[in-house]
Design a protein around this motif. Structure first.
Motif, PDB file in Angstrom:
ATOM      1  N   ARG A   1       0.825  -1.213   0.000  1.00  0.00           N
ATOM      2  CA  ARG A   1       0.000   0.000   0.000  1.00  0.00           C
ATOM      3  C   ARG A   1       0.860   1.264   0.000  1.00  0.00           C
ATOM      4  O   ARG A   1       1.755   1.426   0.826  1.00  0.00           O
ATOM      5  CB  ARG A   1      -0.921   0.008   1.229  1.00  0.00           C
ATOM      6  N   GLY A   2       0.538   2.140  -0.945  1.00  0.00           N
ATOM      7  CA  GLY A   2       1.250   3.401  -1.053  1.00  0.00           C
ATOM      8  C   GLY A   2       2.694   3.247  -1.470  1.00  0.00           C
ATOM      9  O   GLY A   2       3.480   4.191  -1.349  1.00  0.00           O
ATOM     10  N   HIS A   3       3.050   2.092  -1.990  1.00  0.00           N
ATOM     11  CA  HIS A   3       4.461   1.804  -2.264  1.00  0.00           C
ATOM     12  C   HIS A   3       4.686   1.381  -3.712  1.00  0.00           C
ATOM     13  O   HIS A   3       5.390   2.047  -4.452  1.00  0.00           O
ATOM     14  CB  HIS A   3       4.922   0.715  -1.287  1.00  0.00           C
ATOM     15  N   GLY A   4       4.093   0.271  -4.123  1.00  0.00           N
ATOM     16  CA  GLY A   4       4.287  -0.158  -5.503  1.00  0.00           C
ATOM     17  C   GLY A   4       4.129  -1.649  -5.669  1.00  0.00           C
ATOM     18  O   GLY A   4       3.608  -2.352  -4.804  1.00  0.00           O
ATOM     19  N   LEU A   5       4.596  -2.134  -6.813  1.00  0.00           N
ATOM     20  CA  LEU A   5       4.429  -3.527  -7.231  1.00  0.00           C
ATOM     21  C   LEU A   5       5.755  -4.266  -7.172  1.00  0.00           C
ATOM     22  O   LEU A   5       6.798  -3.739  -7.578  1.00  0.00           O
ATOM     23  CB  LEU A   5       3.901  -3.570  -8.668  1.00  0.00           C
ATOM     24  N   THR A   6       5.708  -5.502  -6.697  1.00  0.00           N
ATOM     25  CA  THR A   6       6.823  -6.435  -6.811  1.00  0.00           C
ATOM     26  C   THR A   6       6.309  -7.629  -7.597  1.00  0.00           C
ATOM     27  O   THR A   6       5.297  -8.230  -7.216  1.00  0.00           O
ATOM     28  CB  THR A   6       7.317  -6.899  -5.430  1.00  0.00           C
ATOM     29  N   CYS A   7       6.962  -7.952  -8.710  1.00  0.00           N
ATOM     30  CA  CYS A   7       6.517  -9.084  -9.512  1.00  0.00           C
ATOM     31  C   CYS A   7       7.708  -9.927  -9.926  1.00  0.00           C
ATOM     32  O   CYS A   7       8.860  -9.502  -9.811  1.00  0.00           O
ATOM     33  CB  CYS A   7       5.716  -8.630 -10.728  1.00  0.00           C
ATOM     34  N   TRP A   8       7.444 -11.127 -10.410  1.00  0.00           N
ATOM     35  CA  TRP A   8       8.521 -12.050 -10.744  1.00  0.00           C
ATOM     36  C   TRP A   8       8.121 -12.946 -11.903  1.00  0.00           C
ATOM     37  O   TRP A   8       6.980 -12.969 -12.342  1.00  0.00           O
ATOM     38  CB  TRP A   8       8.895 -12.899  -9.528  1.00  0.00           C
ATOM     39  N   GLY A   9       9.095 -13.705 -12.387  1.00  0.00           N
ATOM     40  CA  GLY A   9       8.860 -14.659 -13.460  1.00  0.00           C
ATOM     41  C   GLY A   9       9.970 -15.684 -13.470  1.00  0.00           C
ATOM     42  O   GLY A   9      10.946 -15.572 -12.720  1.00  0.00           O
ATOM     43  N   LYS A  10       9.833 -16.671 -14.345  1.00  0.00           N
ATOM     44  CA  LYS A  10      10.834 -17.741 -14.398  1.00  0.00           C
ATOM     45  C   LYS A  10      12.177 -17.239 -14.915  1.00  0.00           C
ATOM     46  O   LYS A  10      13.210 -17.840 -14.670  1.00  0.00           O
ATOM     47  CB  LYS A  10      10.338 -18.889 -15.270  1.00  0.00           C
ATOM     48  N   ASP A  11      12.151 -16.126 -15.635  1.00  0.00           N
ATOM     49  CA  ASP A  11      13.367 -15.492 -16.124  1.00  0.00           C
ATOM     50  C   ASP A  11      13.085 -14.003 -16.299  1.00  0.00           C
ATOM     51  O   ASP A  11      11.975 -13.536 -15.999  1.00  0.00           O
ATOM     52  CB  ASP A  11      13.857 -16.133 -17.430  1.00  0.00           C
ATOM     53  N   VAL A  12      14.078 -13.263 -16.768  1.00  0.00           N
ATOM     54  CA  VAL A  12      13.912 -11.815 -16.909  1.00  0.00           C
ATOM     55  C   VAL A  12      12.789 -11.480 -17.878  1.00  0.00           C
ATOM     56  O   VAL A  12      11.961 -10.593 -17.624  1.00  0.00           O
ATOM     57  CB  VAL A  12      15.225 -11.156 -17.362  1.00  0.00           C
ATOM     58  N   ASN A  13      12.734 -12.195 -19.005  1.00  0.00           N
ATOM     59  CA  ASN A  13      11.714 -11.882 -20.004  1.00  0.00           C
ATOM     60  C   ASN A  13      10.303 -12.089 -19.472  1.00  0.00           C
ATOM     61  O   ASN A  13       9.409 -11.286 -19.747  1.00  0.00           O
ATOM     62  CB  ASN A  13      11.936 -12.731 -21.258  1.00  0.00           C
TER      63      ASN A  13
END
Length: 204
Positions: free
Chosen positions: A167-179
């Motif tokens: 909240r009030g900060h942002g998004l953290t996301c991920w994936g199996k690789d950079v793409n």
């Protein structure tokens, strides 16, 4: 793909994020898994749009220890948590965009639910706009260890996919690789913008 090539991809992704203003000033942090024990994490206090491979610091996933003694991001514990929770996660991107920051404050529930958007299919495993995609929301905390424990407890009880919002900060996301992490970031940001505009129009 060699680790050097993967790091080059991450640096390119950081520049792409910087060009879009998704990590203003020195905000945000990005990382790449090296192996089961270590990851490479962006250094603290640098503009993400101008990072080079030398600006990534090796961090031990289990202990957060930095063999070089250099200073990594203050949010190191969130990156290492993701690598511990998700063995398939190969890269993590954390951004501070207007859409994710505002929506994280407007939405009062435990998750931001996205449904009805064709672009949901940019997220791995999503095949229909009819599906519900829930992006978990956590209250922000300057105590990263405490925040990581809350996220870990949540993940033990229910699915945590693609990313989460603070909240009030942002998004953290991920994936199996950079793409894949980059695709998830771009897809989620598009969906966040659509959802924010939809909510604004409903109030007219």
């Amino acid at each position: 793909m060699t680790q050097c090539a993967q790091l080059d991809q991450l640096v390119a992704a950081c520049h792409w994020i910087g060009e879009r203003g998704w990590a203003p000033a020195t905000g945000g942090n990005m990382s790449l898994r090296q192996d089961e024990q270590t990851c490479l994490l962006s250094t603290s206090g640098k503009d993400k749009g101008s990072l080079t491979p030398d600006d990534f610091i090796q961090v031990e996933i289990a202990t957060h220890r930095v063999p070089s003694g250099r200073k990594p991001s203050a949010e190191t514990g969130l990156h290492t948590l993701i690598y511990r929770l998700f063995p398939d996660a190969g890269a993590v991107l954390h951004t501070h965009t207007v859409n994710s920051t505002v929506l994280s404050r407007v939405e009062q529930g435990a998750a931001l639910v996205l449904q009805g958007y064709e672009m949901q299919k940019t997220l791995s495993g999503q095949h229909s706009h009819l599906d519900r995609v829930a992006i978990a929301l956590f209250d922000n905390d300057q105590d990263i260890d405490a925040l990581a424990r809350r996220i870990e407890r949540f993940a033990a009880a229910q699915p945590l996919r693609y990313g989460f919002l603070l909240r009030g900060h942002g998004l953290t996301c991920w994936g199996k690789d950079v793409n894949e992490a980059r695709r998830h970031l771009e897809g989620l940001e598009f969906l966040f913008q659509c959802e924010l505009q939809r909510r604004l129009l409903e109030k007219l």
